[in-house]
Enzyme design. Structure first.
Site, mmCIF file in Angstrom:
data_model
loop_
_atom_site.group_PDB
_atom_site.id
_atom_site.type_symbol
_atom_site.label_atom_id
_atom_site.label_comp_id
_atom_site.label_asym_id
_atom_site.label_seq_id
_atom_site.Cartn_x
_atom_site.Cartn_y
_atom_site.Cartn_z
ATOM 1 N N THR A 94 27.104 49.577 36.931
ATOM 2 C CA THR A 94 27.711 48.241 36.889
ATOM 3 C C THR A 94 26.628 47.236 37.262
ATOM 4 O O THR A 94 25.605 47.614 37.843
ATOM 5 C CB THR A 94 28.859 48.117 37.910
ATOM 6 O OG1 THR A 94 28.306 48.367 39.207
ATOM 7 C CG2 THR A 94 29.955 49.121 37.646
ATOM 8 N N GLU A 121 33.337 50.356 33.743
ATOM 9 C CA GLU A 121 34.190 51.414 34.281
ATOM 10 C C GLU A 121 35.193 51.936 33.247
ATOM 11 O O GLU A 121 35.918 52.889 33.501
ATOM 12 C CB GLU A 121 34.973 50.877 35.499
ATOM 13 C CG GLU A 121 34.118 50.644 36.738
ATOM 14 C CD GLU A 121 33.505 49.249 36.820
ATOM 15 O OE1 GLU A 121 33.302 48.636 35.763
ATOM 16 O OE2 GLU A 121 33.218 48.788 37.939
ATOM 17 N N LYS A 126 40.388 27.911 43.939
ATOM 18 C CA LYS A 126 41.637 27.831 44.705
ATOM 19 C C LYS A 126 41.768 26.425 45.282
ATOM 20 O O LYS A 126 41.169 26.095 46.287
ATOM 21 C CB LYS A 126 41.646 28.907 45.791
ATOM 22 C CG LYS A 126 41.588 30.284 45.161
ATOM 23 C CD LYS A 126 41.652 31.411 46.156
ATOM 24 C CE LYS A 126 41.505 32.731 45.411
ATOM 25 N NZ LYS A 126 40.168 33.294 45.432
ATOM 26 N N TRP A 133 45.923 27.994 41.818
ATOM 27 C CA TRP A 133 44.737 28.541 41.154
ATOM 28 C C TRP A 133 44.403 27.762 39.888
ATOM 29 O O TRP A 133 45.273 27.454 39.092
ATOM 30 C CB TRP A 133 44.969 30.017 40.784
ATOM 31 C CG TRP A 133 44.952 30.930 41.962
ATOM 32 C CD1 TRP A 133 44.963 30.562 43.278
ATOM 33 C CD2 TRP A 133 44.935 32.353 41.939
ATOM 34 N NE1 TRP A 133 44.950 31.676 44.075
ATOM 35 C CE2 TRP A 133 44.935 32.788 43.279
ATOM 36 C CE3 TRP A 133 44.911 33.298 40.914
ATOM 37 C CZ2 TRP A 133 44.920 34.146 43.621
ATOM 38 C CZ3 TRP A 133 44.904 34.636 41.241
ATOM 39 C CH2 TRP A 133 44.900 35.055 42.589
HETATM 40 P P1 AMP Z 1 30.649 44.686 32.663
HETATM 41 O O1 AMP Z 1 31.132 45.911 33.282
HETATM 42 O O2 AMP Z 1 29.329 44.217 33.186
HETATM 43 O O3 AMP Z 1 30.685 44.737 31.165
HETATM 44 O O4 AMP Z 1 31.650 43.506 33.087
HETATM 45 C C1 AMP Z 1 33.027 43.639 32.901
HETATM 46 C C2 AMP Z 1 33.682 42.311 33.183
HETATM 47 O O5 AMP Z 1 33.305 41.343 32.206
HETATM 48 C C3 AMP Z 1 35.180 42.342 33.110
HETATM 49 O O6 AMP Z 1 35.763 42.866 34.271
HETATM 50 C C4 AMP Z 1 35.508 40.876 32.881
HETATM 51 O O7 AMP Z 1 35.454 40.136 34.094
HETATM 52 C C5 AMP Z 1 34.373 40.421 32.010
HETATM 53 N N1 AMP Z 1 34.789 40.441 30.604
HETATM 54 C C6 AMP Z 1 34.565 41.380 29.677
HETATM 55 N N2 AMP Z 1 35.080 41.021 28.487
HETATM 56 C C7 AMP Z 1 35.661 39.820 28.666
HETATM 57 C C8 AMP Z 1 36.394 38.913 27.824
HETATM 58 N N3 AMP Z 1 36.597 39.151 26.534
HETATM 59 N N4 AMP Z 1 36.873 37.783 28.387
HETATM 60 C C9 AMP Z 1 36.669 37.500 29.688
HETATM 61 N N5 AMP Z 1 35.982 38.295 30.523
HETATM 62 C C10 AMP Z 1 35.488 39.443 30.018
#
Ligand code: AMP
Length: 548
Positions: free
Chosen positions: A188, A333, A445, A450
């Site tokens: 991550t 994940e 917030k 929100w």
């Molecule tokens: P990563 O594991 O680095 O790909 O990050 C995952 C996170 O990216 C998710 O938990 C979201 O917060 C954000 N994310 C992924 N796709 C989207 C989307 N289409 N719209 C908004 N946030 C997204």
């Protein structure tokens, strides 16, 4: 007594995807723009043969089941061979994001205890610098041919990828083993604390690849020419190297050449029909295409995910360029696919603006992923499109724990254990369309209410003079937090703070309109191209909102 099924028990292994592509789509091309700058072409049959040779070479080096083989590499055919040659021979492919800070790269390699590292030519100086900090790595492999090997390097025993592969005869059978065996690891981004490893299995990767290829997900077929612009180090390029093998389509890989001009030339030159990437990539491409008055002749649709796709970007792609947008959501994940915005037959009868409103959400759950939104007590919230809560998921391609962390991240929902809390805040509507309102730590917030930073960014992005926008929380003595809008203007555009704030009038509730606007030359992005809000918050920690 239950009657057992009488079907063949064949483990779901990643090698089976490549075997299938080589046998049933053997002549179909894989085209890569190399780091070296030229185009390389071959096909799935040759890719499978070279992946087998690579598996032989790794065994000859003494790598055995479970060993982690790391990569620092762009999208290209050698990286694809490593995906398959490594996982297929029971080793574990660990793609590392080269855009991370060097210390983070070393930290991740040590945490995974990588035993070999394969890397692209342009990362040689970086790897030379880091080698002493990565003691578990016994073999360094430069992903190039003999003619590009450096005359001098501080890396003792540096190996040449092409030499390794060419020395083998390919007389190798993909082994059969338990489908629950680890196939690859992705870390991550570690925006809070150290990065954590998600360990995928062969079973989870194959199921994800099948689920992702479905028409209501990423919609891949043998008729497509697919170019994953999303890097192979960003959650396995969203599984496309696997889904493309399942459908046996032509693949095009851009290497490190991801500027608007290079991408456009590859789209046109190779007849790309389908692509995938984060919104920032499309910003660059669209700006190039617009400035030069160009159109796409083959590009039909794209997946946009990783961050929220601004509706204005979706409108430009669909209405001006005839490119359909599949807005998708997922995370490391989750291998990563969770939802995709595709309309069903009934929704296609809705008025066009209602259809567009649905499409701009993150979409419906793909089979293999169940989801719910919950309140802070772990109770599910109604699917009314309004109740925002913490988004939780479960399914065969969602992690059950992090690598090297014994404690379970899973939580109980409505008395049922085994849900993964995503850290995203979302609503789900009566159609089952999920919409991310924010990352929980990015929500503003204000006086107990929100405000979604994504909603505000989407509005700002719809202003014709705005190139990119980010909204962060700024401390406020009365309301705790109020939104601050940070904006990059389009080149030569005229725009004042007052004009931009006026643009929000009538587009959102008055109390949600940002309190202030700051214009900047550029916004910080994470290693995967997302807005780096943590950094922005630090940068504007001392900002005093107008009138405070
Ligand atoms: P990563 O594991 O680095 O790909 O990050 C995952 C996170 O990216 C998710 O938990 C979201 O917060 C954000 N994310 C992924 N796709 C989207 C989307 N289409 N719209 C908004 N946030 C997204």
């Amino acid at each position: 007594m239950a009657l057992m099924g009488q079907m063949m028990t064949m483990p779901l292994l990643i090698s089976s995807l490549l075997k299938h592509a080589a046998r049933h789509a053997g002549d179909t091309e894989i085209v890569s723009k190399r780091v070296e700058g030229d185009l390389h072409r071959y096909n799935w049959r040759e890719a499978e043969l070279r992946a087998r040779k690579l598996a032989q070479a790794l065994a000859r080096l003494g790598c055995g089941p479970g060993d982690r083989i790391a990569t620092l590499a762009w999208n290209g055919y050698r990286h694809l061979e490593i995906y398959y040659g490594v996982s297929g021979s029971e080793l574990v492919c660990h793609t590392i994001n080269p855009r991370l800070f060097p210390e983070q790269i070393a930290w991740i390699a040590n945490d995974a205890q990588d035993s070999a590292l394969c890397f692209d030519l342009n990362f040689l100086p970086l790897v030379e610098k880091l080698a002493s900090a990565m003691p578990s790595i016994k073999h360094y492999v430069l992903m190039t041919g003999r003619s590009h090997m450096p005359a001098q390097t501080s890396l003792a025993g540096l190996l040449c990828y092409e030499d390794l592969v060419e020395a083998e005869d390919g007389q190798y059978q993909w082994p059969e083993f338990d489908e629950q065996t680890a196939s690859s690891i992705c870390y991550t981004s570690g925006t809070t604390g150290n990065p954590k490893g998600a360990v995928y299995s062969h079973r989870s990767s194959v199921l994800h690849a099948m689920g992702a290829a479905l028409p209501d997900a990423l919609d891949c077929s043998a008729r497509d020419v697919v170019m994953p612009v999303v890097p192979m180090f960003h959650v396995n390029a969203w599984g496309l190297p696997y889904s493309c093998a399942i459908v046996g389509c032509k693949m095009v890989m851009p290497g490190p050449h991801m500027d608007g001009k290079s991408l456009y030339e590859l789209f046109e030159g190779e007849g790309v029909t389908f692509s995938a990437g984060v919104p920032t990539i499309w910003l660059g491409l669209l700006s190039y295409v617009k400035t030069n008055g160009l159109k796409f002749s083959s590009f039909k649709r794209t997946v946009i995910g990783g961050s929220a796709c601004p509706p204005a970007m979706m409108a430009t792609l669909i209405d001006e360029y005839g490119v359909d947008v599949i807005h998708a959501w997922g995370m490391t994940e989750m291998s990563p696919l969770g939802t995709a915005s595709k309309l069903n037959a009934a929704q296609l009868k809705l008025p066009k603006d209602e259809q567009r409103r649905l499409l701009s959400k993150q979409g419906r759950a793909v089979y293999g992923v169940d989801m719910a939104v919950i309140d802070d007590e772990g109770q599910t919230l109604p699917w009314d499109g309004l109740s925002a809560g913490n988004l939780v998921v479960r399914g065969p391609w969602v992690i059950s724990q992090y690598f090297g962390h014994a404690e379970s991240p899973l939580i109980t929902v409505d008395g049922e254990p085994g849900w993964f809390p995503t850290g995203d805040v979302a609503t789900i509507d009566a159609y089952g369309f999920m919409q991310i309102t924010d990352r929980s730590k990015d929500v503003i917030k204000s006086g107990g209410e929100w405000i979604s930073s994504i909603d505000l960014e989407n509005i700002a992005m719809a202003h014709p003079a705005v190139f990119e926008a980010a909204v962060i929380a700024c401390a406020h003595p009365k309301w705790d937090e109020r939104p601050l809008l940070v904006v990059v203007k389009k080149p030569n555009a005229e725009l004042t703070r007052e004009q931009l704030l006026e643009f929000f009038e009538g587009r959102i509730a008055k109390w949600q309109i940002p309190d202030d606007v700051v214009f900047v030359a550029e916004l910080p992005h994470t290693a995967t191209g997302k807005l780096q809000k943590l950094k922005l918050r630090e940068q504007f920690k001392a900002h005093r909102l107008a009138g405070v």
